[in-house]
Scaffold this active site. Structure first.
Site: not given
Ligand SMILES: *Cc1c(COP(=O)(O)O)cnc(C)c1O
Length: 462
Positions: A263, A220, A77, A454, A387, A129-130
């Protein structure tokens, strides 16, 4: 006559050790399935999908080395060895001293937004980004897009369509004052612009401006390795640098980063934030306990952190990232041979079909991209995603739809998952639809959730 070699091919720097069978379905089956899913590919069951190009998020194939790491994850933990292993890799490759793990990228966005944003602030960024923008807005900020105009034109061949227009930033600074802008939200490549990179030159110009204005920069870095690859391929002076060198240099001007490990890092779950700022680090560690878990696991299992640490070493290997982006390029070039309109240049993680051009007889409010992604599924069982107007949501003040210039279907490639033959099948399905495109009817929205519609919105055929 014997065929002459024109160009030598490349192939993936791995071979397949484990396979996962996929279900083959009929057109009648898929027509029923998509109707039941409200013509939203997010609501399909994955077992009903043949080739899943919905997202590259957490859908990657891990290496044998990452799987081996899963077995030796330390599940303590507090103070897990895997946490320290991962922290070391973050320091080494991202060059940031402080690190907080989170269960995925948006959790890191949540913490960063909460710490840095006050109600009434403005966040300027290269497109949006969303989840990033939503967390910034929920923290009380107004988001302002300062990407270059070229990014909004799917046929413009600018090599760095993720670049920031510093004049747009300057205009905002003059309007609201630098004090109201806690940080610039930079991403690279820019997902919503079609996976388009930002150049080192642009980052350095932005950094000069921000230093003078006294504004911080956050990155990001979810797809930072893809950005580094484009820099190496396209930007003068970087051809001889390694991906790892470019990655580190790219992040020097930034106060911190947030990352979805699902990613670049080629794992199935995970995220983190990292920063040079001790004060932000201390606050993030503290908020992590509230929302994620103790700051040495952040909502992750020890084995997840172990797999992330090994993923970091693999993601900066040149052949690995070349094969990843090369596969996307292969798909894009093949679609272009059929005359299918796509966003150019071809992006890093996905090919984006231009649904406005593909289905010019549909109005944007008939959801052309939503329609096209449903049609592709029906034709071949290939799953992409919208998108466009659905993803763009509504204006938070007026409640109207946002009408984005780009109305796209995204075909996103999980890392190390599909073969060239899968891509051939996908391209031929889309080519068939393109031939028959005049017959395609649009959709109407029949259910709209309040946030990120979406994901869960439902539609019916017109
Ligand atoms: C996927 C993504 C996010 C969000 O990350 P999650 O792991 O899905 O919460 C943020 N910024 C970018 C550019 C992404 O591709």
């Amino acid at each position: 006559m014997a065929k002459k070699i024109v160009k030598r091919s490349w192939a993936e720097p791995f071979k397949i050790k484990v396979v996962e069978p996929i279900k083959m379905t009929t057109r009648a089956f898929r027509e029923k399935a998509i109707k039941e899913a409200g013509y939203n590919t997010f609501l399909l069951r994955s077992e009903d999908v043949y080739i899943d190009l919905l997202t590259d998020s957490g859908t990657n194939a891990m290496s044998d080395n990452q799987w081996a790491g899963m077995m030796i994850g330390d599940e303590a933990y507090a103070g897990s060895r895997s946490f320290y292993t991962l922290w070391d890799k973050v320091k080494k490759y991202y060059g940031m001293p402080y690190f907080v793990p989170t269960h995925q990228g948006r959790a890191a966005e949540h913490l960063v937004s909460k710490i840095l944003i006050k109600p009434g602030d403005y966040i300027a960024g290269n497109m949006y980004f969303t989840t990033t923008r939503l967390h910034q807005e929920l923290a009380g900020a107004t988001f302002v897009d300062i990407i270059i105009d070229e990014a909004h034109d799917p046929q413009n061949h600018h090599q760095f369509k993720g670049n920031i227009d510093i004049n747009k930033l300057d205009k905002l600074v003059k309007e609201v004052g630098a004090k109201k802008i806690p940080y610039i939200s930079v991403a690279g490549p820019v997902n919503m612009a079609g996976g388009q990179p930002i150049s080192m030159k642009n980052i350095s110009e932005l950094s000069a401006y921000c230093r003078k204005a006294g504004i911080k920069m956050w990155f990001d870095a979810t797809r930072a390795v893809e950005n580094a690859y484009f820099v190496k391929e396209r930007e003068a002076g970087y051809a001889d640098k390694t991906i790892a060198e470019i990655l580190k240099e790219m992040l020097v001007p930034f106060d911190g980063i947030w990352v979805s490990a699902k990613k670049d890092l080629m794992v199935n779950i995970g995220g983190f934030l990292a920063t040079r700022n001790k004060k932000v680090f201390d606050e993030a560690k503290n908020l992590c306990v509230v929302y994620e878990g103790l700051h040495t696991y952040g909502g992750l299992a020890g084995r997840d952190m172990e797999a992330m640490a090994r993923g970091i070493e693999e993601m900066v290997e040149y052949d690995t990232i070349k094969a990843r982006i090369g596969q996307v390029e292969y798909c894009g070039l093949k679609l272009m041979q059929y005359g299918i309109p796509i966003v150019e240049p071809i992006g890093g993680h996905a090919v984006f079909l231009d649904a406005k051009k593909f289905l010019p007889h549909l109005k944007q409010i008939q959801f052309p991209a939503q329609t096209l992604s449903a049609e592709i599924y029906v034709d071949s069982g290939v799953r992409g995603m919208e998108r466009g107007i659905v993803s763009a949501g509504r204006n938070i003040k007026t409640g109207d739809h946002n009408y984005p210039k780009l109305e796209l279907v995204r075909l996103t490639f999980p890392r190390r998952v599909y073969t060239q033959a899968h891509i051939d099948v996908t391209v031929e399905s889309i080519a068939q639809l393109y031939e028959d495109r005049k017959k395609i009817r649009g959709l109407k929205m029949v259910y709209e959730p309040k946030y990120l519609r979406f994901f869960q919105g439902r539609f019916e055929k017109l």
